[in-house]
Design a protein around this motif. Sequence first.
Motif, mmCIF file in Angstrom:
data_model
loop_
_atom_site.group_PDB
_atom_site.id
_atom_site.type_symbol
_atom_site.label_atom_id
_atom_site.label_comp_id
_atom_site.label_asym_id
_atom_site.label_seq_id
_atom_site.Cartn_x
_atom_site.Cartn_y
_atom_site.Cartn_z
ATOM 1 N N LYS A 167 26.370 -0.723 -4.975
ATOM 2 C CA LYS A 167 26.551 -1.045 -3.562
ATOM 3 C C LYS A 167 25.413 -0.473 -2.737
ATOM 4 O O LYS A 167 24.906 -1.115 -1.817
ATOM 5 C CB LYS A 167 27.894 -0.524 -3.074
ATOM 6 N N PHE A 184 22.295 -2.583 -3.158
ATOM 7 C CA PHE A 184 22.414 -3.811 -2.369
ATOM 8 C C PHE A 184 22.023 -3.543 -0.917
ATOM 9 O O PHE A 184 21.255 -4.304 -0.324
ATOM 10 C CB PHE A 184 23.840 -4.366 -2.460
ATOM 11 N N LYS A 219 24.846 -10.144 -4.597
ATOM 12 C CA LYS A 219 25.371 -9.065 -5.427
ATOM 13 C C LYS A 219 26.136 -9.723 -6.579
ATOM 14 O O LYS A 219 27.149 -10.378 -6.359
ATOM 15 C CB LYS A 219 26.294 -8.161 -4.605
#
Length: 76
Positions: free
Chosen positions: A14, A17, A35
């Motif tokens: 995460k 990203f 993603k």
Amino acid sequence: MEIKVLGTGCAGCKALFETVCEAVNQLGIEATVVKEEDLLKIMEYDVMSLPALVIDGTVVSKGKRPSVEQVKELLR
């Protein structure tokens, strides 16, 4: 340009990203950032260490979280 962040949803994936999105915004480039969390699709890239970064179909980073500056260099 198509950019994929490969990962199973962990904190590192995460964060990568978000880092990629920030780098794209700072450079002002046209890019689609995706993603990818589907393990079967991730396996198609023959990546064993996550997170991984794919730019236009080429794996450019795996098993680490590059900084915004490092991602910007990869995108140039």
